[in-house]
Design an enzyme around this catalytic site. Structure first.
Site: not given
Length: 477
Positions: A222, A256
């Site tokens: 991720e 993110c």
């Protein structure tokens, strides 16, 4: 010699923990529904029983982290995710029936059995350290696994707390936390886990994947990247700005999946800037308030200031949306807009990961599509429009990890949606049922009945085999 000894000293406790968990897995490889539910309840209790200590530890690691942001993103979101897993666990664990071709295998039965992988590793970043450790753990425990978690070097206070708490809720052969004391991350990646989950930067992700490849360990990465928003000029500009700026100031932009840059129609440039100024004046008037989160460390603070200086020195229009200058000592950086950027500027080349928002002007949706597709596939895409056809066009033409339409970030909060990147923003999924699948081996099992026509088709092949195969070719053709 010292470096070798140091590496060995780091690797030994990790290997010992892995061996302990591997042996426990082999002794009891498939926990019951009741056992898995109990693990999930323990994980939930570990968070709820120690909520205030966890909030304080995260705040200490940040220097200042908004209590409300921690409550929302780390406590409430994680508790909700665990509850959702518990609610669906029995259904997810069911053995699945699958179709059998009875013309070839009369009487046979097919089943898919979800089984635990074994021992999984989770490498956790500092920005949401509870969410990004406990949510994968919930998925791992739901699937019946054991887990080792490596925390970030920027989460020292939280790491120490979790390591001390863990033994009160879990045996060491079920769950262990590890601090990053130097060199732990690379040694952790070398362990032959049955699955390794990493959340962090793309560059570090490449190193983790390379180390895991030595053991053919499957990875879920991720990562991040430059996630764009695009505002259709017919969408209310104040509403779009309010939603984007809320996400941009959340955790000081250190997310993110945050909006890294926004496409604004050329006709709305000034309206966007004025709306952004109004938002900050109302909602973030004082960066020194406890509600405004600090940048995580001095290196990140210097990087963000350098990004602004680089853009300004190369001709960009840099707008400080606050009446305050940066508080370097407290690592508080005001929200900034950066307009009129050019390709050689740092802000164009890498994820900002902070309270800086690049504004890109556009005339047509095709410009937006071409610009985004010229770079790595982003982790998220945020189209703001009331036109369903336009939203669908962006979704079809621009590949990203996930999408929120008419807002940002909140697709992550939907427990029944998978979360994951694509290409440069990562690989693999967790959250929801897809998370359970990621942490499981879907074991295909065929049950042969006592009678099988295949017994008539053994060599030497005679006329019967020829006629039978010819019949199948005609029947299936």
């Amino acid at each position: 010699m010292n470096a070798i000894q140091s590496s060995s000293d780091v690797a030994l406790p990790l290997q010992q923990a892995f061996t302990l968990q591997r042996q426990a897995y082999l002794a009891a490889p498939v926990p019951s529904h009741a056992e898995r539910k109990q693990d999930l309840l323990r994980l939930k209790a570990m968070l709820s029983d120690n909520r205030e200590a966890i909030i304080d530890a995260i705040c200490q690691d940040y220097g200042n982290r908004s209590r409300h942001e921690t409550l929302f993103a780390e406590v409430i979101a994680v508790t909700d995710a665990i509850n959702d897993v518990i609610k669906n666990l029995k259904k997810w664990m069911r053995v699945q029936k699958r179709h059998v071709d009875h013309s070839m295998f009369p009487g046979g039965r097919n089943r898919v059995i979800p089984q635990p992988l074994g021992v999984v590793g989770v490498i956790v970043p500092w920005n949401f350290p509870v969410n990004l450790s406990f949510v994968p753990l919930a998925q791992a425990f739901a699937a019946g696994n054991r887990a080792m978690v490596k925390m970030s070097e920027n989460s020292r206070a939280l790491s120490a707390l979790l390591r001390s708490l863990c033994s009160q809720y879990f045996a060491e052969d079920k769950l262990q936390f590890f601090d990053e004391t130097g060199g732990v991350g690379i040694e952790f990646s070398k362990i032959p886990f049955d699955l390794l989950v990493f959340t962090g930067s793309g560059q570090t992700g490449k190193s983790v994947m390379a180390a895991a490849a030595q053991n053919l360990t499957p990875v879920v990465l991720e990562l991040g990247g430059k996630a764009p928003a695009v505002i259709d000029p017919s969408y209310p500009i104040e509403k779009a700005v309010g939603r984007i700026m809320f996400i941009k100031q959340f955790n000081a932009g250190q997310i993110c999946t945050n909006v890294d840059y926004v496409f604004v129609h050329r006709s709305q440039r000034e309206a966007f800037v004025e709306a952004a100024k109004a938002y900050v004046a109302k909602h973030c008037p004082d960066i020194n308030h406890p509600d405004y989160t600090s940048i995580i460390d001095d290196r990140s603070m210097a990087r963000l200031q350098s990004t602004l200086d680089d853009a300004g020195s190369k001709g960009a229009t840099v707008i400080n949306l606050s009446n305050q200058e940066a508080n370097v000592e407290a690592r508080k950086l005001p929200l900034h807009l950066v307009l009129d950027t050019t390709p050689e500027m740092t802000i164009r080349q890498r994820e900002t990961f902070g309270p800086l928002l690049m504004v890109v002007e556009y005339d047509s949706p095709e410009e937006v599509v071409d610009y985004i597709n010229a770079g790595d596939r982003p982790l998220a895409l945020y189209p703001f429009t009331k036109k369903r056809a336009l939203a669908d066009m962006y979704i079809e033409r621009v590949m990203s990890g996930g999408v929120t339409v008419n807002d940002a970030l909140f697709h992550l909060a939907q427990h029944d949606l998978p979360f994951g990147g694509v290409g440069g923003s990562g690989m693999g999924h967790y959250h929801g049922y897809e998370g359970f699948i990621t942490f499981s081996k879907l074991r295909p099992v065929y049950y042969q009945p006592s009678f099988s026509p295949m017994e008539w088709l053994r060599p030497p092949y005679g006329n019967f085999a020829t006629r039978f195969y010819n019949f199948l070719l005609k029947f299936k053709g």
